[in-house]
Design an enzyme around this catalytic site. Structure first.
Site, PDB file in Angstrom:
ATOM      1  N   HIS A 165      10.201  37.053  50.780  1.00  0.00           N
ATOM      2  CA  HIS A 165      11.428  37.852  50.953  1.00  0.00           C
ATOM      3  C   HIS A 165      11.613  38.251  52.405  1.00  0.00           C
ATOM      4  O   HIS A 165      10.699  38.776  53.038  1.00  0.00           O
ATOM      5  CB  HIS A 165      11.370  39.099  50.070  1.00  0.00           C
ATOM      6  CG  HIS A 165      11.433  38.792  48.607  1.00  0.00           C
ATOM      7  ND1 HIS A 165      12.620  38.536  47.946  1.00  0.00           N
ATOM      8  CD2 HIS A 165      10.454  38.669  47.684  1.00  0.00           C
ATOM      9  CE1 HIS A 165      12.366  38.281  46.668  1.00  0.00           C
ATOM     10  NE2 HIS A 165      11.064  38.348  46.483  1.00  0.00           N
ATOM     11  N   GLU A 220      14.739  39.865  53.170  1.00  0.00           N
ATOM     12  CA  GLU A 220      15.891  40.768  53.090  1.00  0.00           C
ATOM     13  C   GLU A 220      15.496  42.222  52.876  1.00  0.00           C
ATOM     14  O   GLU A 220      16.335  43.070  52.512  1.00  0.00           O
ATOM     15  CB  GLU A 220      16.831  40.301  51.968  1.00  0.00           C
ATOM     16  CG  GLU A 220      16.385  40.587  50.542  1.00  0.00           C
ATOM     17  CD  GLU A 220      15.412  39.602  49.947  1.00  0.00           C
ATOM     18  OE1 GLU A 220      15.395  39.490  48.710  1.00  0.00           O
ATOM     19  OE2 GLU A 220      14.658  38.949  50.699  1.00  0.00           O
ATOM     20  N   CYS A 231      13.065  33.355  47.070  1.00  0.00           N
ATOM     21  CA  CYS A 231      12.200  33.562  45.918  1.00  0.00           C
ATOM     22  C   CYS A 231      12.667  32.709  44.727  1.00  0.00           C
ATOM     23  O   CYS A 231      12.511  31.499  44.742  1.00  0.00           O
ATOM     24  CB  CYS A 231      12.086  35.042  45.561  1.00  0.00           C
ATOM     25  SG  CYS A 231      10.636  35.415  44.534  1.00  0.00           S
TER      26      CYS A 231
END
Length: 236
Positions: free
Chosen positions: A177, A179, A88
């Site tokens: 993202h 994670e 990001c």
């Protein structure tokens, strides 16, 4: 092995990657730039991860630590040429630090949305054995408008032409993202800038919509995160 992690806000940490690092016994050192942590000697680390945050790459007056952070990223990728992963804001910082540009994402991408690997992405070792079309969490209103000259675009979406890229032979970054954990949406929605963007994009029931979408796709998120992590570690 010790991974250097640049964090810009407490709640944007390596997320589920922490589970994999712990299982593998790999050390990682978080540098909380927004809290005044100094950037350590880069020579002591074997990989660098740069996480997300609510600030923008051009906010150097409000966040002066962005200047030395970009210099550290530039040295890491250009001189040390060691493995790098940006997520990001980390994706945008990689571009900005190496001569690319960032600008407004129109429309903003917020929610569980689809990305598509390019031909180069399907052939890249970071995405080995991963689906060419993936659902992922997006939460950004800025994009990489012009990648660095030597960058190779690895993924795109309908409205964002650079969802992932590789710079050189050892630096990768993603606008989306990977994670995500079960509590990610709750934690991030408490950040005022993120909450405002969420409600403006998805409406007054945006948080419940986000929860529903993330919960539906969470098993795929976790599977893709582990595959990407394992591929990155092999490349290290």
């Amino acid at each position: 092995m010790n991974i250097l992690v640049f964090q810009h806000i407490k709640c944007e940490h390596p997320g589920i990657f922490r589970k994999f690092l712990n299982k593998d016994g790999i050390e990682w050192t978080a540098v909380h730039l927004n809290q005044g942590d100094e950037i350590p000697n880069l020579e002591h680390y074997q990989a660098m991860w740069v996480m997300g945050g609510p600030m923008d790459v051009w906010d150097v007056q409000d966040y002066p630590w962005l200047v030395p952070e970009k210099a550290a990223i530039r040295k890491w990728v250009r001189e040390l040429k060691r493995p790098f992963l940006g997520l990001c804001l980390g994706h945008q910082l990689l571009a900005d630090a190496l001569g690319g540009t960032c600008g407004p994402q129109r429309p903003p991408e917020i929610g569980v949305l689809e990305i598509e690997l390019t031909r180069n992405g399907r052939e890249d070792a970071l995405f080995r054995e991963m689906p060419s079309t993936q659902r992922c969490l997006q939460w950004h209103s800025v994009c990489v408008a012009q990648p660095p000259e030597e960058a190779v675009v690895l993924a795109v979406s309908d409205v964002c032409p650079n969802q992932a890229m590789r710079v050189g032979s050892s630096a990768w970054s993603m606008q989306y993202h990977v994670e995500i954990e079960p509590d990610t949406v709750d934690n991030w929605s408490k950040v005022p800038a993120y909450e405002t963007a969420l409600l403006q994009t998805l409406g007054p029931d945006g948080l419940s919509k986000m929860h529903e979408s993330v919960n539906t796709h969470l098993p795929d998120f976790m599977s893709n995160a582990e595959k990407l992590y394992r591929n990155f570690m092999k490349l290290c």
